[in-house]
Design a protein around this motif. Structure first.
Motif, PDB file in Angstrom:
ATOM      1  N   GLY A  96      22.838   2.171   6.877  1.00 30.10           N
ATOM      2  CA  GLY A  96      21.623   1.558   7.416  1.00 30.10           C
ATOM      3  C   GLY A  96      21.715   1.356   8.907  1.00 30.10           C
ATOM      4  O   GLY A  96      21.274   0.328   9.437  1.00 30.10           O
ATOM      5  N   THR A  97      22.275   2.363   9.609  1.00 35.38           N
ATOM      6  CA  THR A  97      22.440   2.226  11.064  1.00 35.38           C
ATOM      7  C   THR A  97      21.106   2.048  11.773  1.00 35.38           C
ATOM      8  O   THR A  97      21.002   1.303  12.754  1.00 35.38           O
ATOM      9  N   ARG A  98      20.057   2.709  11.284  1.00 33.72           N
ATOM     10  CA  ARG A  98      18.741   2.528  11.912  1.00 33.72           C
ATOM     11  C   ARG A  98      18.308   1.063  11.843  1.00 33.72           C
ATOM     12  O   ARG A  98      17.785   0.503  12.812  1.00 33.72           O
ATOM     13  N   ALA A  99      18.501   0.445  10.679  1.00 30.25           N
ATOM     14  CA  ALA A  99      18.173  -0.973  10.555  1.00 30.25           C
ATOM     15  C   ALA A  99      19.033  -1.794  11.509  1.00 30.25           C
ATOM     16  O   ALA A  99      18.544  -2.710  12.188  1.00 30.25           O
ATOM     17  N   PHE A 100      20.323  -1.471  11.560  1.00 29.16           N
ATOM     18  CA  PHE A 100      21.258  -2.206  12.411  1.00 29.16           C
ATOM     19  C   PHE A 100      20.812  -2.197  13.869  1.00 29.16           C
ATOM     20  O   PHE A 100      20.730  -3.255  14.517  1.00 29.16           O
ATOM     21  N   ILE A 101      20.490  -1.011  14.401  1.00 33.36           N
ATOM     22  CA  ILE A 101      20.148  -0.939  15.819  1.00 33.36           C
ATOM     23  C   ILE A 101      18.757  -1.506  16.098  1.00 33.36           C
ATOM     24  O   ILE A 101      18.455  -1.865  17.241  1.00 33.36           O
ATOM     25  N   ASN A 102      17.938  -1.631  15.050  1.00 30.06           N
ATOM     26  CA  ASN A 102      16.605  -2.228  15.207  1.00 30.06           C
ATOM     27  C   ASN A 102      16.600  -3.736  14.968  1.00 30.06           C
ATOM     28  O   ASN A 102      15.537  -4.370  14.992  1.00 30.06           O
ATOM     29  N   GLY A 103      17.769  -4.298  14.712  1.00 26.89           N
ATOM     30  CA  GLY A 103      17.856  -5.738  14.514  1.00 26.89           C
ATOM     31  C   GLY A 103      17.482  -6.214  13.127  1.00 26.89           C
ATOM     32  O   GLY A 103      17.316  -7.422  12.905  1.00 26.89           O
ATOM     33  N   THR A 106      19.226  -5.606   6.843  1.00 27.81           N
ATOM     34  CA  THR A 106      19.554  -4.858   5.618  1.00 27.81           C
ATOM     35  C   THR A 106      20.433  -3.652   5.923  1.00 27.81           C
ATOM     36  O   THR A 106      20.036  -2.493   5.782  1.00 27.81           O
ATOM     37  N   TRP A 107      21.653  -3.921   6.356  1.00 29.93           N
ATOM     38  CA  TRP A 107      22.687  -2.904   6.526  1.00 29.93           C
ATOM     39  C   TRP A 107      23.962  -3.437   5.892  1.00 29.93           C
ATOM     40  O   TRP A 107      24.117  -4.646   5.697  1.00 29.93           O
ATOM     41  N   CYS A 108      24.851  -2.536   5.551  1.00 28.30           N
ATOM     42  CA  CYS A 108      26.068  -2.988   4.877  1.00 28.30           C
ATOM     43  C   CYS A 108      27.213  -2.017   5.122  1.00 28.30           C
ATOM     44  O   CYS A 108      27.014  -0.847   5.465  1.00 28.30           O
ATOM     45  N   VAL A 109      28.411  -2.514   4.938  1.00 27.65           N
ATOM     46  CA  VAL A 109      29.618  -1.693   4.900  1.00 27.65           C
ATOM     47  C   VAL A 109      29.827  -1.262   3.454  1.00 27.65           C
ATOM     48  O   VAL A 109      29.805  -2.090   2.543  1.00 27.65           O
ATOM     49  N   SER A 110      30.011   0.026   3.248  1.00 32.65           N
ATOM     50  CA  SER A 110      30.149   0.573   1.898  1.00 32.65           C
ATOM     51  C   SER A 110      31.523   1.227   1.759  1.00 32.65           C
ATOM     52  O   SER A 110      31.857   2.150   2.520  1.00 32.65           O
ATOM     53  N   VAL A 111      32.308   0.758   0.800  1.00 30.78           N
ATOM     54  CA  VAL A 111      33.650   1.301   0.576  1.00 30.78           C
ATOM     55  C   VAL A 111      33.867   1.482  -0.919  1.00 30.78           C
ATOM     56  O   VAL A 111      33.643   0.555  -1.701  1.00 30.78           O
ATOM     57  N   ALA A 112      34.303   2.670  -1.309  1.00 35.53           N
ATOM     58  CA  ALA A 112      34.601   2.953  -2.715  1.00 35.53           C
ATOM     59  C   ALA A 112      35.971   3.595  -2.832  1.00 35.53           C
ATOM     60  O   ALA A 112      36.444   4.272  -1.909  1.00 35.53           O
ATOM     61  N   VAL A 113      36.582   3.400  -3.980  1.00 40.93           N
ATOM     62  CA  VAL A 113      37.749   4.175  -4.396  1.00 40.93           C
ATOM     63  C   VAL A 113      37.275   5.134  -5.475  1.00 40.93           C
ATOM     64  O   VAL A 113      36.672   4.711  -6.468  1.00 40.93           O
ATOM     65  N   HIS A 184       9.927  -0.084   2.541  1.00 45.23           N
ATOM     66  CA  HIS A 184      11.112   0.757   2.739  1.00 45.23           C
ATOM     67  C   HIS A 184      12.324  -0.062   3.189  1.00 45.23           C
ATOM     68  O   HIS A 184      12.216  -0.916   4.080  1.00 45.23           O
ATOM     69  N   VAL A 185      13.464   0.216   2.583  1.00 40.42           N
ATOM     70  CA  VAL A 185      14.741  -0.387   2.957  1.00 40.42           C
ATOM     71  C   VAL A 185      15.628   0.736   3.488  1.00 40.42           C
ATOM     72  O   VAL A 185      15.977   1.653   2.739  1.00 40.42           O
ATOM     73  N   PRO A 186      16.001   0.724   4.772  1.00 39.46           N
ATOM     74  CA  PRO A 186      16.702   1.872   5.354  1.00 39.46           C
ATOM     75  C   PRO A 186      18.062   2.172   4.735  1.00 39.46           C
ATOM     76  O   PRO A 186      18.474   3.329   4.689  1.00 39.46           O
ATOM     77  N   SER A 187      18.790   1.165   4.289  1.00 45.33           N
ATOM     78  CA  SER A 187      20.109   1.395   3.711  1.00 45.33           C
ATOM     79  C   SER A 187      19.984   1.813   2.257  1.00 45.33           C
ATOM     80  O   SER A 187      19.545   1.037   1.403  1.00 45.33           O
ATOM     81  N   LEU A 188      20.392   3.042   1.960  1.00 50.06           N
ATOM     82  CA  LEU A 188      20.356   3.525   0.584  1.00 50.06           C
ATOM     83  C   LEU A 188      21.283   2.713  -0.301  1.00 50.06           C
ATOM     84  O   LEU A 188      20.930   2.342  -1.429  1.00 50.06           O
ATOM     85  N   SER A 209      21.177  13.061   0.427  1.00 53.46           N
ATOM     86  CA  SER A 209      22.037  11.887   0.572  1.00 53.46           C
ATOM     87  C   SER A 209      23.490  12.350   0.468  1.00 53.46           C
ATOM     88  O   SER A 209      23.780  13.464   0.028  1.00 53.46           O
ATOM     89  N   HIS A 210      24.396  11.484   0.879  1.00 51.55           N
ATOM     90  CA  HIS A 210      25.814  11.853   0.941  1.00 51.55           C
ATOM     91  C   HIS A 210      26.655  10.959   0.035  1.00 51.55           C
ATOM     92  O   HIS A 210      26.254   9.848  -0.312  1.00 51.55           O
ATOM     93  N   GLU A 211      27.837  11.458  -0.291  1.00 55.07           N
ATOM     94  CA  GLU A 211      28.731  10.694  -1.158  1.00 55.07           C
ATOM     95  C   GLU A 211      29.024   9.317  -0.596  1.00 55.07           C
ATOM     96  O   GLU A 211      29.140   8.349  -1.346  1.00 55.07           O
ATOM     97  N   TRP A 212      29.151   9.218   0.726  1.00 59.08           N
ATOM     98  CA  TRP A 212      29.471   7.910   1.310  1.00 59.08           C
ATOM     99  C   TRP A 212      28.303   6.933   1.226  1.00 59.08           C
ATOM    100  O   TRP A 212      28.502   5.734   1.298  1.00 59.08           O
ATOM    101  N   ASP A 213      27.083   7.433   1.070  1.00 60.53           N
ATOM    102  CA  ASP A 213      25.932   6.551   0.851  1.00 60.53           C
ATOM    103  C   ASP A 213      25.931   5.958  -0.554  1.00 60.53           C
ATOM    104  O   ASP A 213      25.305   4.923  -0.797  1.00 60.53           O
ATOM    105  N   LEU A 214      26.583   6.650  -1.481  1.00 60.97           N
ATOM    106  CA  LEU A 214      26.328   6.434  -2.904  1.00 60.97           C
ATOM    107  C   LEU A 214      27.488   5.844  -3.697  1.00 60.97           C
ATOM    108  O   LEU A 214      27.259   5.092  -4.649  1.00 60.97           O
ATOM    109  N   ALA A 215      28.723   6.199  -3.361  1.00 60.30           N
ATOM    110  CA  ALA A 215      29.842   5.971  -4.292  1.00 60.30           C
ATOM    111  C   ALA A 215      30.029   4.500  -4.649  1.00 60.30           C
ATOM    112  O   ALA A 215      30.159   4.152  -5.829  1.00 60.30           O
TER     113      ALA A 215
END
Length: 266
Positions: A96-103, A106-113, A184-188, A209-215
């Motif tokens: 959700g970088t677009r949301a982040f830079i627009n203030g 609704t952005w988050c850090v996403s980490v999966a194993v 619309h919520v920019p962060s998938l 969409s990419h694996e890093w958006d989803l896992a």
């Protein structure tokens, strides 16, 4: 053997939660302060100094703790060596970088194993909202320490769906009238978390969409009682050479089949 594997992924969940919080707090230090922004993918996708700082912290902490794991991140050049690893980290330092830079918050850090193609632990940390979602291959999906689940069917009520307006038009008029399209919520990843905690009933994910958006969101949604599938109804397989996906649907069971069928026939 199963108990040893379960313990390993429980430990991994604790590790990625700690890493996501540290990376998210670093990113939060840039939030609302006009960080430097660059454009990639021929000017279609922004990346900020906060993305890189968050990514650096995640890579240092995670691979420093699990040097035998592979690595796939939006902000790191892809290394084909990950394909030979049974287990890897799949990371989006700021989804959700677009949301982040627009203030917008609704952005988050996403980490999966991911282990042998399947997410086995995942965390989404949204520091500006003070929200943390997590799940592992066993046990419930959690948000801020409380168990979450997808929505139950409410007969006669419109189903709350996150879907692009141009894709909404692909559904048959009768089915479309049973849906209410949310803003619309920019962060998938965060949209899928909204499905997991029952705020909305489902979402449609556009192609590419990419694996890093989803896992990470995928396993959280699964453990909350929902599913993320392609238009054939199949669950996703991760750590493939091509990391992009086609059109996907995520949701509670009471809406998922109709979403998939509506798009597959459209």
């Amino acid at each position: 053997m199963e108990q040893e594997t379960r313990q390993t992924f429980d430990d991994d969940l604790a590790l990625i939660r700690r890493a996501a919080r540290e990376a998210g707090d670093i990113a939060l230090g840039y939030f609302g302060r006009s960080p430097e922004v660059w454009w990639k993918n021929e000017g279609r996708s922004p990346v900020s100094a906060a993305d890189f700082a968050s990514n650096d912290r995640l890579q240092t902490l995670l691979l420093g703790s699990r040097p035998g794991y592979g690595w796939l991140s939006e902000e790191t050049d892809d290394d084909a060596g990950r394909l030979s690893r049974d287990t890897l980290f799949v990371v989006d330092p700021i989804d959700g970088t677009r949301a982040f830079i627009n203030g917008e918050k609704t952005w988050c850090v996403s980490v999966a194993v991911v282990h042998r193609g399947k997410p086995v632990a995942g965390v989404l940390y949204a520091p500006a909202l003070q929200e943390e979602f997590w799940a592992a291959a066993t046990g419930p999906a959690m948000k801020n320490g409380s168990e979450i689940s997808v929505s139950a069917e409410k007969p006669g009520e419109a189903r709350q769906i996150a879907v692009a307006e141009d894709m909404l038009g692909q559904f048959a008029p009768g089915f479309r009238q049973t849906l209410h399209r949310i803003r619309h919520v920019p962060s998938l990843a965060y949209r899928l978390a909204m499905v997991a905690d029952g705020r909305i009933d489902g979402t449609v994910v556009k192609r590419n969409s990419h694996e890093w958006d989803l896992a990470a969101a995928d396993i959280i949604l699964e453990r909350a009682g929902g599913r993320l599938v392609d238009l054939a109804g199949h669950r996703l397989v991760y750590n493939r050479q091509a990391v992009t996906q086609g059109v996907l649907c995520g949701g509670a069971e009471h809406v998922l089949e109709s979403l998939v069928a509506g798009l597959a026939s459209g």
